[in-house]
Design a protein around this motif. Sequence first.
Motif, short mmCIF file in Angstrom:
data_model
loop_
_atom_site.label_atom_id
_atom_site.label_comp_id
_atom_site.label_asym_id
_atom_site.label_seq_id
_atom_site.Cartn_x
_atom_site.Cartn_y
_atom_site.Cartn_z
N ARG A 28 0.83 -1.20 0.00
CA ARG A 28 0.00 0.00 0.00
C ARG A 28 0.86 1.25 0.00
NH1 ARG A 28 -4.65 -1.66 4.17
NH2 ARG A 28 -6.15 -2.41 2.65
N ALA A 166 -16.28 -18.82 0.69
CA ALA A 166 -16.78 -17.59 0.06
C ALA A 166 -15.66 -16.55 -0.02
CB ALA A 166 -17.97 -17.04 0.84
N GLN A 169 -13.12 -17.21 -2.75
CA GLN A 169 -13.59 -16.78 -4.08
C GLN A 169 -13.41 -15.28 -4.23
OE1 GLN A 169 -17.60 -18.59 -5.14
NE2 GLN A 169 -17.24 -19.44 -3.12
N PHE A 175 -10.52 -17.08 -10.13
CA PHE A 175 -11.98 -16.92 -10.08
C PHE A 175 -12.36 -15.60 -10.76
CE2 PHE A 175 -15.94 -15.52 -8.11
CZ PHE A 175 -16.72 -16.67 -8.13
N THR A 179 -14.57 -15.14 -14.13
CA THR A 179 -15.92 -14.59 -14.00
C THR A 179 -16.04 -13.19 -14.58
OG1 THR A 179 -15.37 -13.86 -11.77
CG2 THR A 179 -16.57 -15.94 -11.96
N ASN A 180 -14.91 -12.54 -14.81
CA ASN A 180 -14.95 -11.17 -15.35
C ASN A 180 -14.25 -11.11 -16.70
OD1 ASN A 180 -16.16 -9.49 -13.21
ND2 ASN A 180 -14.48 -10.34 -12.01
N PRO A 181 -14.71 -10.18 -17.55
CA PRO A 181 -14.02 -10.03 -18.83
C PRO A 181 -12.61 -9.48 -18.64
CG PRO A 181 -15.67 -8.32 -18.53
CD PRO A 181 -15.83 -9.27 -17.39
N GLU B 197 -19.62 -6.74 -4.40
CA GLU B 197 -19.78 -6.94 -2.96
C GLU B 197 -20.73 -5.91 -2.39
OE1 GLU B 197 -16.85 -7.71 0.23
OE2 GLU B 197 -15.54 -7.58 -1.51
N ARG B 232 -10.01 -0.72 3.95
CA ARG B 232 -11.13 -1.44 3.36
C ARG B 232 -12.44 -1.04 4.03
NH1 ARG B 232 -13.56 -5.94 4.65
NH2 ARG B 232 -14.94 -6.62 3.00
N GLY B 267 -18.06 -5.53 -15.35
CA GLY B 267 -16.61 -5.66 -15.53
C GLY B 267 -16.08 -4.83 -16.67
N MET B 268 -16.91 -4.62 -17.68
CA MET B 268 -16.40 -3.97 -18.89
C MET B 268 -17.59 -3.63 -19.78
SD MET B 268 -13.75 -5.70 -21.61
CE MET B 268 -12.27 -5.70 -20.62
N ARG B 270 -17.95 -3.46 -23.74
CA ARG B 270 -17.19 -3.72 -24.96
C ARG B 270 -18.16 -3.63 -26.14
NH1 ARG B 270 -15.12 -9.45 -24.73
NH2 ARG B 270 -13.32 -8.77 -23.52
N LEU B 275 -20.64 -6.18 -19.84
CA LEU B 275 -20.27 -7.55 -19.46
C LEU B 275 -20.23 -7.63 -17.93
CD1 LEU B 275 -17.33 -8.04 -22.00
CD2 LEU B 275 -19.72 -8.75 -22.26
N PHE B 276 -20.94 -8.62 -17.41
CA PHE B 276 -21.06 -8.73 -15.96
C PHE B 276 -20.34 -9.96 -15.43
CE2 PHE B 276 -25.00 -6.82 -17.63
CZ PHE B 276 -24.86 -5.55 -17.09
N SER B 277 -19.91 -9.89 -14.20
CA SER B 277 -19.22 -11.01 -13.57
C SER B 277 -20.14 -12.21 -13.40
CB SER B 277 -18.69 -10.58 -12.21
OG SER B 277 -18.24 -11.71 -11.49
N GLY B 278 -19.57 -13.38 -13.53
CA GLY B 278 -20.29 -14.61 -13.24
C GLY B 278 -20.18 -15.01 -11.78
N GLY B 279 -19.62 -14.14 -10.96
CA GLY B 279 -19.44 -14.45 -9.54
C GLY B 279 -20.57 -13.93 -8.67
N ASN B 282 -21.57 -15.72 -5.36
CA ASN B 282 -20.67 -15.59 -4.21
C ASN B 282 -20.85 -14.27 -3.47
OD1 ASN B 282 -18.55 -16.73 -2.56
ND2 ASN B 282 -17.28 -15.07 -3.34
N ARG B 285 -23.87 -14.60 -1.36
CA ARG B 285 -23.59 -15.51 -0.24
C ARG B 285 -22.76 -14.80 0.84
NH1 ARG B 285 -24.81 -19.10 2.91
NH2 ARG B 285 -23.52 -20.89 3.36
N LEU B 286 -21.74 -14.06 0.39
CA LEU B 286 -20.92 -13.31 1.34
C LEU B 286 -21.78 -12.34 2.16
CD1 LEU B 286 -17.83 -12.41 -0.87
CD2 LEU B 286 -17.68 -13.51 1.35
N GLN B 324 -27.99 -19.02 -13.42
CA GLN B 324 -27.18 -18.57 -14.55
C GLN B 324 -27.50 -17.12 -14.84
OE1 GLN B 324 -27.96 -21.72 -17.53
NE2 GLN B 324 -25.79 -22.15 -17.30
#
Lengths: 189, 420
Positions: A28, A166, A169, A175, A179-181, B197, B232, B267-268, B270, B275-279, B282, B285-286, B324
Amino acid sequence: MTITETPAAEVDNGVNSDALLAARDQLREAPEAAEFVWRATSEWKSGTHSVQTIEHFDGLGTDQQHKSAYVLEGDHPAIFAGSDEAPTPVETVLAALAGCLTAGIAAVAQNRKIQLHSVTATLEGKHNILGILGGDPDVRNGFNEIDVHFDVKADATEEEIAALVAQSQKRSAVFDALTNPTTVNVSVG
Amino acid sequence: MAQKHTTTVVIGAGHSGLAMSYRLRERGIDHVVLERGQIADSWRHGRWDSLRLLTPNWQAELPGARYSGTDPDGYLTMPEVVDHIVDYARIASAPVVSSTAVERVSAIDGGYRVQTDAGEWHAKTVVAATGACTLPNIPALADGVPAGVRQLSPLDYRSPAMLDDGGVLVVGASASGVQLAEEIALSGRRVVISTGEHVRMPRTYRGHDIFWWMHHAGVLDERYDEVDDIVRARHVPSPQLIGSPERRELHLGTLQDHGVEVVGRLGMIRDGVALFSGGLANVTRLADLKQERLLDRFDEWALQSGRADGIPPHRPEPVTVPAQPRLKLDLVAEGISTIIWATGFTADYSWLDVPVVDRKGRVVHDGGVTEAKGLYVLGTSLLRRRRSTYINGAAQDSDDLAAHLDATLAGDSRAARVPA
C-alpha cells in the motif's frame, strides 16, 4: 520484552499469514511494487500437442524466478483426433481454478485461526463444443458454467467453513479472471 | 480586499461543521464556518426527492440538541434534514459565512491561508467538514457507454419522472443503488441492477430498528484503530436499507419481487455490450453470511445484557439469485436508455494545497488529525468510529477533535493527543 501467551494448540496450515498481511501493508505504501507480470512461454510440438514453460515473472519492482522451470503440456484427447499426450487446456483452466481457490482457503483459514485437516475439490466445466467446432453460432466457445464442489474438514463450524470458501472466491485471481471479462491482446511476428 | 483573521476556519456548514462550531464555542475558540452555498447545502441539492435518512430520528441528535420531535422511530425526509440542520445552526449560534466557496487552503507561517471566492482568511487551524459524498465515483469503464445512453449519478437523479421510458441499468447495490432500483422499477420501467460486494441488513430485527441494535450492542462505537483493515472498512458500501414510514425491508430479494433483474459486477463495456461477472452467487452468499454474523452478535449481546425479551432470534431468508445470471447486456439493442452509477462517492479535497493528500486524492489522517499541525478533517466514513459515518457521529468526533485542536493552540503537544 513482552510476555506472549502461547495458545494450547497453534493453528498451522503451513501459510505465513503474518507475512501476507505485512506485504499488504508494505505494498500500500509502495503501490508500484505490487505491479506483477506473470509469464508463460509455449512451443508447438505436433498435432494439438504443445508444451508450456513457466519460470520467470516480474514483481516487487524486479525480475523474479521460480526455484525451477515448470513444464505444463496441452493436447486434445483421442476423440478429438488428438494424441492425448496431456490434458486439454480447458482442463488446465479447471486445475488452475482449483489451485487458486484452495490456496485461498488455506490462507484465509490461517488468518482466521482455523485448523484445516483436509481440503478436496471436484470441478466440472460445462462445455458445448459445437461452439469451438463452428457448428452453432449461438453456442459460445468457452465454458457455459463451472461447478466447483469443496469438501473441507476443519476445526470450524459449517458456517465458518462456508465463509472460508466464500472469502477465497472473493480474493481469487483465477476466479476473477474466469468470472470477469479481461482484455486479451494477441500479436504475431 | 484585506484578509480577515480568525483562530479556526471550519469549512462546510453541514451537520459536522456546525457540530464543530458548537464545540469551538464551548471552548471559547474564535472561528468562522465558511459555506459555499447555504447551510446544509448538500442536503438541499445533491439528493433525490424520495430520500430519507437511513438512521432513525432519535439518532439525528447533535451536540447540545437532542431529537425532540414526535416520531423518534421515523426517518427524516431531506427537507426535514435541512430544517433540522438550519435549526441547529441557530441553536449553536454558529458564525456561518454563506455563499463563500473555498478555492484553496495552503500553509503559511503559523497557520493556514484560506482563499475563497469572497476574500481571504488567515487562521491558525482549519477543520475541513466538506462532506464525504461530494463527487460521484464513476468508474473508468463508463467511457465505453454508447452515446445516447444517459448517465446519471445519485447526485443528479431526482425521481423516475426525469427518466425516459426505456430500461435502466443501476450499477451498484449500496443503499443508493437498491433504493433507486426499487423506485424506478415501481414506476413501471425495466430495471437491471449490477452488484459486486454489498452489505445486507434487515431494517428491523426482533422488533427493533437495526440501528437500535448497532447502537446498543456497541457496533457503532468500534474505533477506527480497532477495525481490522481500516482502508477497506472505510470503503465498504453503505448497507442495503431504506428509511420508510412502514420500515420496509429492501434487498436484492425484494427487488427481484418487483421484477428487477440482478446481475453480477459490471466488468467492462465492450462494443456497447455491458459484461457482468459470473461471480454473482458468491457476493450474495458473502452478504448473507456477513448478515448472519451481525445478527449472531446481536443475539449474543441480547442474551448477555438481559434484553432478550419479546421476539426470539430468527434469520432472514438468504437471497436467491438466478443460477445462470445474465453475463451480457447490449445496452442500445436491449433498450437501456439510462445508466445510474450508484458506485459510491468520494470527498473532494482538490482545493487542499497541503501535502496531506494521497495518490487517490484522499486526506491521510489519524482519526481526523492530519500530519499538518492544526489541520483536521471531520464528517467522513468511519473517521474515528463506525458512528462517524452517520449524523450523530459528529457529536463525539467534534468533541475529540476540538480537544486536540485546543491543546494544539495551547502549544501542548502532549495534551494534543486524540482521547481514546
